[in-house]
Write an enzyme that holds these catalytic residues in place. Structure first.
Site, PDB file in Angstrom:
ATOM      1  CD1 TRP A 209      -3.239   1.322   0.368  1.00 57.39           C
ATOM      2  CD2 TRP A 209      -1.752   2.423   1.643  1.00 57.39           C
ATOM      3  NE1 TRP A 209      -3.747   2.395   0.407  1.00 57.39           N
ATOM      4  CE2 TRP A 209      -2.849   3.157   1.100  1.00 57.39           C
ATOM      5  CE3 TRP A 209      -0.848   2.996   2.398  1.00 57.39           C
ATOM      6  CZ2 TRP A 209      -2.955   4.497   1.416  1.00 57.39           C
ATOM      7  CZ3 TRP A 209      -1.161   4.477   2.795  1.00 57.39           C
ATOM      8  CH2 TRP A 209      -2.121   4.998   2.323  1.00 57.39           C
ATOM      9  CG  ASP A 210       3.230   4.592   2.123  1.00 55.16           C
ATOM     10  OD1 ASP A 210       3.195   5.218   1.056  1.00 55.16           O
ATOM     11  OD2 ASP A 210       3.786   4.811   3.204  1.00 55.16           O
TER      12      ASP A 210
END
Ligand code: ADP
Ligand code: MG
Length: 315
Positions: free
Chosen positions: A200-201
């Site tokens: 996600w990041d």
């Protein structure tokens, strides 16, 4: 007591002190030196270098009793950070930093030490860096998500619930239909929300080299750090690398074409269906936009609007 009272061995960097501005954050910072020291004692660690930090985490280089190098990572536990140890355990040190130990009570982790001076942000050739990141992403999302992580399906449904209310706060007329179009594109792919372990990041500063330059033989091993894991479709992972190094995009003189080039490279390397990847990337634009609006923004971030228009073919 101040966060860097001299009786503490651990000093919280000023920039980290400045990045928490609410009451809960300040309370967490005030307790942080003592908390860090309790883990130095618990795991029998010695401080071994100056502290590092990101926007939320304090990262202390440490030596373990056998002399091996590690880092102690402390961060407030919330919905985003809670799953980090679970995800790192699933990746088992292959494509993400190895988790050596953790305490679920406070979210504190003992991690393998990587070379913080070498992140993908330092790889000069943007296309080379993007290919490395994409290959890493392909390996990370090859794993199904372990049980117990937040899901993209729930996250996306919650975004669609918040949208009507937040949309009215946008002041520029053209921004509203663009965001609605992003939501429509995400609605189309929502029936297949995916079950992969997502980072996600995955931006360039969250990919570090294993080992130091001098001590390494063979090709550099690049590993992900700092996941905010989610169970879902890998198409939701592309936006950070589409946005990173924005100056390179601007320098081409044709932002839409440059975004399209990045998008095609990533989808090809990760093996993603373009239509699904488009839907989920527009969903990610929507997610960022909703957060911005909740923080008081009245217009869409121009970079994100450019990316959305490029993917919709209206750039
Ligand atoms: N395993 C590690 N080895 C060496 N340095 C690390 C490691 N993990 C984090 N760091 C350093 O700490 C910084 C912040 O850590 P990160 O996990 O990215 O937290 P944040 O969520 O605050 O961005 C990184 O940018 C890096 O410089
Ligand atoms: Mg980080």
């Amino acid at each position: 007591m101040t966060a860097d009272a001299p009786r503490h061995r651990v000093r919280v960097p000023d920039a980290l002190l400045a990045s928490f501005d609410d009451e809960a954050g300040r309370a967490w910072l005030a307790a942080l030196p003592a908390l860090a020291e309790s883990y130095l004692d618990w795991w029998d660690l010695r401080l071994d270098g100056p502290p590092a930090h990101g926007t939320v985490a304090l990262v202390l280089p440490v030596a373990r009793p056998d002399g091996s190098r590690a880092v102690l990572k402390l961060q407030p536990v919330d919905e985003e950070t809670r799953g980090e140890p679970l995800a790192l355990r699933a990746w088992a040190g292959r494509d993400a930093v190895r988790l050596l130990d953790s305490d679920p009570a406070t979210g504190t982790m003992l991690l393998e030490r990587l070379d913080a001076s070498r992140s993908l942000a330092g790889v000069a050739d943007g296309t080379v860096a993007l290919r490395i990141l994409s290959e890493l992403l392909a390996r990370l999302v090859a794993l199904p998500a372990p049980a117990g992580l937040p899901t993209l399906a729930d996250t996306a449904a919650a975004m669609l619930d918040r949208l009507p209310h937040l949309l009215s706060r946008l002041e520029v007329p053209a921004d509203r239909p663009l965001l609605t179009t992003c939501a429509d594109a995400m609605r189309e792919v929502l029936p297949e929300p995916g079950d992969r372990l997502l980072h996600w990041d995955l931006h360039y500063e969250n990919v570090l080299a294993r080992g130091s330059c001098a001590g390494s033989a063979g090709p550099t091993q690049w590993l992900a750090i700092d996941p905010k894991p989610l169970a879902g479709h890998p198409g939701f992972e592309l936006l950070p690398a589409l946005r990173n190094r924005w100056d390179d995009i601007v320098a081409t003189g044709n932002a839409a074409r440059a975004v399209g080039h990045r998008f095609r490279l990533m989808t090809e390397v990760v093996g993603l269906d373009r239509q699904q990847a488009t839907g989920w990337t527009l969903g990610r634009v929507l997610q960022n936009a909703l957060w911005d609006i909740e923080d008081g923004a009245a217009t869409l971030d121009p970079q994100q609007a450019t990316i959305a228009r490029a993917l919709l073919g209206i750039g």
